[in-house]
Structure formats: structure tokens, C-alpha cells
Design a protein around this motif. Structure first.
Motif, PDB file in Angstrom:
ATOM      1  N   VAL A 200      11.556  -9.243   4.613  1.00 36.64           N
ATOM      2  CA  VAL A 200      12.851  -9.693   5.131  1.00 36.64           C
ATOM      3  C   VAL A 200      12.653 -10.654   6.298  1.00 36.64           C
ATOM      4  N   ALA A 201      11.734 -10.310   7.206  1.00 34.56           N
ATOM      5  CA  ALA A 201      11.475 -11.129   8.396  1.00 34.56           C
ATOM      6  C   ALA A 201      10.292 -12.054   8.130  1.00 34.56           C
ATOM      7  N   SER A 202      10.448 -12.960   7.186  1.00 34.36           N
ATOM      8  CA  SER A 202       9.333 -13.849   6.825  1.00 34.36           C
ATOM      9  C   SER A 202       8.931 -14.752   7.978  1.00 34.36           C
ATOM     10  N   HIS A 203       9.851 -14.993   8.928  1.00 35.87           N
ATOM     11  CA  HIS A 203       9.541 -15.884  10.042  1.00 35.87           C
ATOM     12  C   HIS A 203       8.431 -15.330  10.929  1.00 35.87           C
ATOM     13  N   VAL A 204       8.195 -14.013  10.871  1.00 39.82           N
ATOM     14  CA  VAL A 204       7.128 -13.413  11.668  1.00 39.82           C
ATOM     15  C   VAL A 204       5.770 -13.911  11.190  1.00 39.82           C
ATOM     16  N   GLY A 205       5.666 -14.221   9.914  1.00 39.03           N
ATOM     17  CA  GLY A 205       4.426 -14.797   9.388  1.00 39.03           C
ATOM     18  C   GLY A 205       3.429 -13.792   8.858  1.00 39.03           C
ATOM     19  N   TRP A 206       3.873 -12.583   8.523  1.00 38.71           N
ATOM     20  CA  TRP A 206       2.984 -11.563   7.978  1.00 38.71           C
ATOM     21  C   TRP A 206       3.192 -11.454   6.464  1.00 38.71           C
ATOM     22  N   ARG A 207       2.089 -11.272   5.738  1.00 37.44           N
ATOM     23  CA  ARG A 207       2.166 -10.952   4.319  1.00 37.44           C
ATOM     24  C   ARG A 207       1.203  -9.792   4.060  1.00 37.44           C
ATOM     25  N   VAL A 208       1.759  -8.613   3.781  1.00 41.13           N
ATOM     26  CA  VAL A 208       0.924  -7.440   3.503  1.00 41.13           C
ATOM     27  C   VAL A 208       0.317  -7.614   2.119  1.00 41.13           C
ATOM     28  N   GLU A 209      -1.000  -7.733   2.084  1.00 40.41           N
ATOM     29  CA  GLU A 209      -1.693  -8.000   0.820  1.00 40.41           C
ATOM     30  C   GLU A 209      -2.458  -6.800   0.293  1.00 40.41           C
ATOM     31  N   ALA A 210      -2.673  -5.790   1.111  1.00 38.20           N
ATOM     32  CA  ALA A 210      -3.392  -4.597   0.663  1.00 38.20           C
ATOM     33  C   ALA A 210      -2.991  -3.422   1.532  1.00 38.20           C
ATOM     34  N   VAL A 211      -3.174  -2.229   0.986  1.00 30.10           N
ATOM     35  CA  VAL A 211      -2.755  -1.010   1.669  1.00 30.10           C
ATOM     36  C   VAL A 211      -3.855   0.030   1.557  1.00 30.10           C
ATOM     37  N   CYS A 212      -4.053   0.778   2.642  1.00 28.76           N
ATOM     38  CA  CYS A 212      -4.890   1.973   2.623  1.00 28.76           C
ATOM     39  C   CYS A 212      -4.005   3.164   2.997  1.00 28.76           C
ATOM     40  N   THR A 213      -4.130   4.246   2.256  1.00 28.18           N
ATOM     41  CA  THR A 213      -3.344   5.449   2.496  1.00 28.18           C
ATOM     42  C   THR A 213      -4.289   6.653   2.611  1.00 28.18           C
ATOM     43  N   PRO A 214      -3.797   7.807   3.059  1.00 25.09           N
ATOM     44  CA  PRO A 214      -4.678   8.974   3.180  1.00 25.09           C
ATOM     45  C   PRO A 214      -5.358   9.360   1.869  1.00 25.09           C
ATOM     46  N   ALA A 215      -4.612   9.256   0.747  1.00 28.82           N
ATOM     47  CA  ALA A 215      -5.179   9.659  -0.544  1.00 28.82           C
ATOM     48  C   ALA A 215      -5.776   8.495  -1.312  1.00 28.82           C
ATOM     49  N   GLY A 216      -5.599   7.280  -0.807  1.00 24.22           N
ATOM     50  CA  GLY A 216      -6.097   6.118  -1.536  1.00 24.22           C
ATOM     51  C   GLY A 216      -5.292   5.875  -2.790  1.00 24.22           C
ATOM     52  N   SER A 217      -5.914   5.293  -3.805  1.00 25.71           N
ATOM     53  CA  SER A 217      -5.200   4.947  -5.041  1.00 25.71           C
ATOM     54  C   SER A 217      -5.045   6.138  -5.968  1.00 25.71           C
ATOM     55  N   GLY A 218      -5.505   7.334  -5.518  1.00 23.25           N
ATOM     56  CA  GLY A 218      -5.391   8.501  -6.378  1.00 23.25           C
ATOM     57  C   GLY A 218      -3.949   8.883  -6.651  1.00 23.25           C
ATOM     58  N   ASP A 219      -3.105   8.834  -5.619  1.00 23.09           N
ATOM     59  CA  ASP A 219      -1.705   9.209  -5.782  1.00 23.09           C
ATOM     60  C   ASP A 219      -0.787   8.007  -5.909  1.00 23.09           C
TER      61      ASP A 219
END
Length: 507
Positions: A200-219
């Protein structure tokens, strides 16, 4: 505004300088090229191509604008046949050195609008002081025009120039260009919230390209369309291999103080910036302060201020500003009143009871935009209600007159509310003034909107107005109440002009 408000990408047709920012604006390569430091210093990540290009344009335009202003001042101050070269060169040198010393051209500063303009103002103030002291040391009293006229003139040019360049950057970011690759790490729900905010706030200039979570890609194979590439335990290694510019840590019980400290150490060799989102997601601005107590970094959250010196300043500015705006808008208001009267012969002003500070009601004035007796037929139109929450709104309301539609599009129907501001019942900036029946449906936390005066404009006005959901409207109003500052008021007033001119979200 804090540029943490809803982004405002320029509407089609807005005239902006034809500067090409497309170089290096695609998705960055997932390999990190690191420049090694000497004597075992930590590697430094090189700037992306678009960052180098944007900074070059900023430096070039700053220098050219300063040259033009000082060149014109040299002719005007010196007079025909006389050029004051020493003062001109000294002023130019003071301005450029002050900009450099204040790091007003640093890439990280250019990425933060609040910091950028703060440093720009600080640099120009320092330049004026240097020119003044130089004149005193040299015994040259003729330096006064350069201090009190020329340097302020440079400021009057550099601030709009920087603003136009930033608008161009925002337009590029709205197209998905000139964005920094971000790795988000935390609980899937808080990461999802961060991802949606960056979109929504593209003017900030961030693009989330990857994620790490506690369980990883398992869940979770992905979060809000962003792939989950690993567990939080392996975050630093994924950042090192992927070349992300920002690591955004969102709340999760995994993040103990020792783990965050270890992550900060592990990221030192990557050049990535570590950003930690506090648990208090909606508290920001002047209420947050970081201080060290007993060797621990503590986030101090001060209570919101509803009185005091700054509030008295706001009160004075509100009344004087509203009075001046009434004088300036008087001819336009006469024309509007005439058009309404000629249109259907009904009354010009519409009076309505609204709820103000501390729940007190008052009569709010507006130019009438609907047919006479529109309130009596509202119940018959309930089936077509498009308003959010307790609000009643229709995009094509049959009660709106032809003149009223034009007034609503450009918010001209709200001009009589300036009388409410002069009388002290409203403010120039504040939450939207609610109807009594709306406040009767408020949840307990929404009543905090009534802790301050309602405003002629506000965060809701510059963030979409009628296009906002009820929840978003409440969130913006509460954020204003919690994080109010004089600087926020100035930012909202500045953005209101653009929102009104383009008529976004008004119906």
C-alpha cells in the motif's frame, strides 16, 4: 508526514521533470557483490544503480539551483556594472559545504523524506551562519543581504526542487521500480501485515521478496504471495546469500533479546540494515524514544499530549490561519453562494449537529450540496448505502444537486467550516467531525477520536476520504490523536492541497 501516511502516487497527467530512473530498477540479482574493507573492516554493500543515479540528479539539481539563485542575486545586489564576486563565491561555497557536511546527499538520508528535509534545512541554516560570521570577521557589513535574502532564496528553491524529485521517485516506485529488496522475518501474521503495508505504501520503497518464519516452509509455502525460504534460525545465512538490503523483523515469541543481538552481529558482514518493528505498531513519531537504562536499550512511550504549549500554538495558528483563509476565499464563497441560490432557490448554508472535543456537540456549517429536505428521504435510500461502518455514503447520491457535485469533488462545500475554526469549535487539522448517531455506535477505543477537536482536514482527507474502509478511517484518526505534532499538521495541510486539487475519493 512522516511519510508513514498512505502513499500518494501522482495522478495521470501530472507534469514532472523527464528524469530517467529506470536504470537498475528491475528485481535485483540474488547475489551479493561485496566490497571488502581494509584491515579487516566489515564489507560495505554498494549502492544500487538507481540509487546512484537518483543521488546524482539530486546533487546536480541542488548545485544548479544554488548557482542560478546566487547568480541572479549577484546582479541584483551588485547593480549595473558591478559584480560582487567574493560574496557570491563565499555564499555558494558555504551552501555546498554545508550540504555536504550535513550529509544532505547521503543515500540513506535521501530514502527518508523527514530526515532529508530536516538535514536540508539544517544545512541552509548553517550556511547562513557561516556567511554571517565570515562577513563579521572580514568587517564587511554588505554581507547582510546575502545572509537574510540570498540564503533564504536558495532555500525557497531547493525545498520545492527536492520535493519534485521525490514525487518523481514515488511515481517510479508506484510502478514497481526503484525499490529495495527486503527480507521479512517473524510470525506469519505479523509478516503478512508488513507485506500488505509495503504494497500500500509503495512510496516507502520496500519490496518484501522473501520471508523466514519459525516453522519455515513446512507450514507456510508463502505469506501474502511472498515465498517462505527458511526458518528464523537460518535468517542470517539466507540474507548473506540473497543480498537483501533490509531485514525487517516483526513480532514473534522467538525473538528474545539474545537472539536479536546475535542476529545484529551476524548481519554486520552483510551490509543489510536491520529494522525491528515494535509491538506497539500504531505508536510512532515524537512519542517513541530509545534510551539506555542499566545497560539495556529501552523503548520509551510517552503519553499523548492533549494540552500544553504546543496545543496553544496550534490553537493560535488555527484561528489566525482560518481568518486569513476566509479573507482570501471570500470572493469564491460569494460566487458559490450565488450559484447555489440560483440553482434551486434554496438556502445557501446547511447546518448540522456534529460531535466535537470531549463529546460536546456544535453546529457545523457547510455549503448546501443536496436538495432541500434531503435528510428526510435518507431512510428510503438505506439499501444503496456504500458508506463504511456507521457512515452513510452513496457514490451516485440522487439528492446531490449539479452544483453540489462540483463542490463536493473539490471539497469547496467545506469552506464555511472555517467559521467553526475561527470560533474554536473545530481545528484546521484533526479527526473527521462525526454525527451524534455515529458516536452512539462507537466501540470504546474509537471514543479516543473525541479527545481532540475535529478538523477541517486530516489523515483521512489525504488518504482517500470516502474510499477508505471504516477500520482504516478509525485507524488514521486514532493515529493522529496518539501521534499528533505540529510537524504532522504541516504535512497534512501540504498534502490536503494536492488531495483537493485532484478530488481523489470525494463523493
Amino acid at each position: 508526514m512522516e511519510e508513514s501516511m498512505r502513499p500518494s502516487s501522482p495522478p495521470p497527467g501530472e507534469d514532472l521533470p523527464p528524469i530517467d530512473l529506470r536504470l537498475g530498477t528491475g528485481r535485483p540479482a540474488r547475489s551479493l557483490r561485496v566490497v571488502g574493507g581494509r584491515d579487516g573492516a566489515a564489507p560495505v554493500r554498494p549502492a544500487m544503480a538507481w540509487e546512484r543515479r537518483y543521488r546524482a540528479w539530486v546533487v546536480l539539481t541542488d548545485v544548479l539551483c544554488a548557482l542560478v539563485v546566487i547568480g541572479i542575486a549577484t546582479v541584483l545586489i551588485g547593480g549595473p556594472g558591478r559584480v560582487d564576486e567574493p560574496h557570491a563565491l563565499g555564499t555558494l561555497g558555504a551552501v555546498l559545504v554545508a550540504l555536504l557536511a550535513s550529509r544532505a546527499w547521503d543515500i540513506r538520508v535521501l530514502a527518508e523524506p523527514t530526515d532529508e528535509f530536516r538535514r536540508l534545512g539544517r544545512a541552509l541554516l548553517a550556511a547562513a551562519v557561516v556567511v554571517a560570521f565570515g562577513g563579521l570577521l572580514a568587517g564587511a557589513l554588505e554581507v547582510q543581504p546575502w545572509v537574510f535574502y540570498v540564503v533564504p532564496a536558495v532555500a525557497l528553491v531547493l525545498f520545492p526542487e527536492r520535493y519534485l524529485l521525490r514525487r518523481l521517485l514515488h511515481r517510479a516506485r508506484a510502478r514497481g521500480e526503484c525499490l529495495l529488496p527486503v527480507m521479512a522475518a517473524g510470525h506469519p501474521s505479523t509478516v503478512a501485515d508488513l507485506v500488505e503495508r509495503t504494497r500500500v505504501a509503495s512510496h516507502v520503497g520496500w519490496r518484501v521478496e522473501a520471508v523466514c518464519t519459525p516453522a519455515g516452509s513446512g507450514d507456510h509455502g508463502e505469506v501474502s504471495g511472498v515465498p517462505v525460504i527458511g526458518r528464523l534460525d537460518d535468517l542470517a545465512e539466507h540474507v548473506r546469500r540473497g543480498g537483501y538490503r533490509i531485514v525487517a523483523v516483526t513480532p514473534d515469541q522467538y525473538w528474545t533479546p539474545s537472539r536479536l543481538q546475535r542476529l545484529a552481529w551476524d548481519l554486520e558482514s552483510t551490509g543489510a540494515e536491520l529494522v525491528v518493528a515494535p509491538v506497539l505498531m500504531e505508536v510512532a513519531g515524537p512519542r517513541l524514544n530509545v534510551s539506555g537504562v542499566l545497560g539495556m536499550p529501552l523503548l520509551r512511550v510517552t503519553a499523548p499530549s492533549f494540552s500544553g504549549g504546543k496545543r496553544h500554538v496550534k490553537e493560535i495558528v488555527d484561528r489566525i490561519g482560518a481568518a486569513l483563509l476566509l479573507l482570501l476565499a471570500a470572493p469564491l464563497m460569494v460566487l458559490i453562494a450565488t450559484a447555489i441560490r440560483v440553482g434551486d432557490g434554496g438556502p445557501v448554508i446547511y447546518r448540522q449537529r456534529r460531535v466535537g472535543r470531549d463529546g460536546d456537540t456544535f453546529t457545523m456549517y457547510k455549503f448546501r450540496t443536496m436538495v432541500v429536505g434531503a435528510d428526510r428521504v435518507r431512510d428510503a435510500l438505506r439499501g444503496g448505502n456504500e458508506g463504511a461502518g456507521p457512515l452513510f455514503k452513496m457514490r451516485s447520491d440522487p439528492r446531490v444537486t449539479r452544483v453540489g457535485a462540483l463542490l463536493r469533488r473539490y471539497s469547496l462545500d467545506e469552506l464555511p467550516q472555517l467559521f467553526n475554526v475561527v470560533s474554536g469549535r473545530m481545528s484546521l487539522v484533526g479527526p473527521r467531525p462525526p454525527l451524534p448517531e455515529e458516536t452512539a455506535q462507537y466501540a470504546p477505543e474509537v471514543h479516543r477520536r473525541l479527545l481532540v477537536k475535529p478538523g477541517l482536514t486530516g489523515l483521512w482527507q489525504v488518504s482517500g476520504r470516502s474510499e477508505l474502509s471504516w477500520e482504516e478511517s478509525v485507524r488514521l484518526d486514532l493515529r493522529y490523536v496518539e501521534d499528533w505534532s505540529l510537524a504532522l499538521d504541516v504535512a497534512i495541510l501540504w498534502k490536503t492541497v494536492r488531495a483537493v486539487l485532484y478530488g481523489r475519493g470525494a463523493y
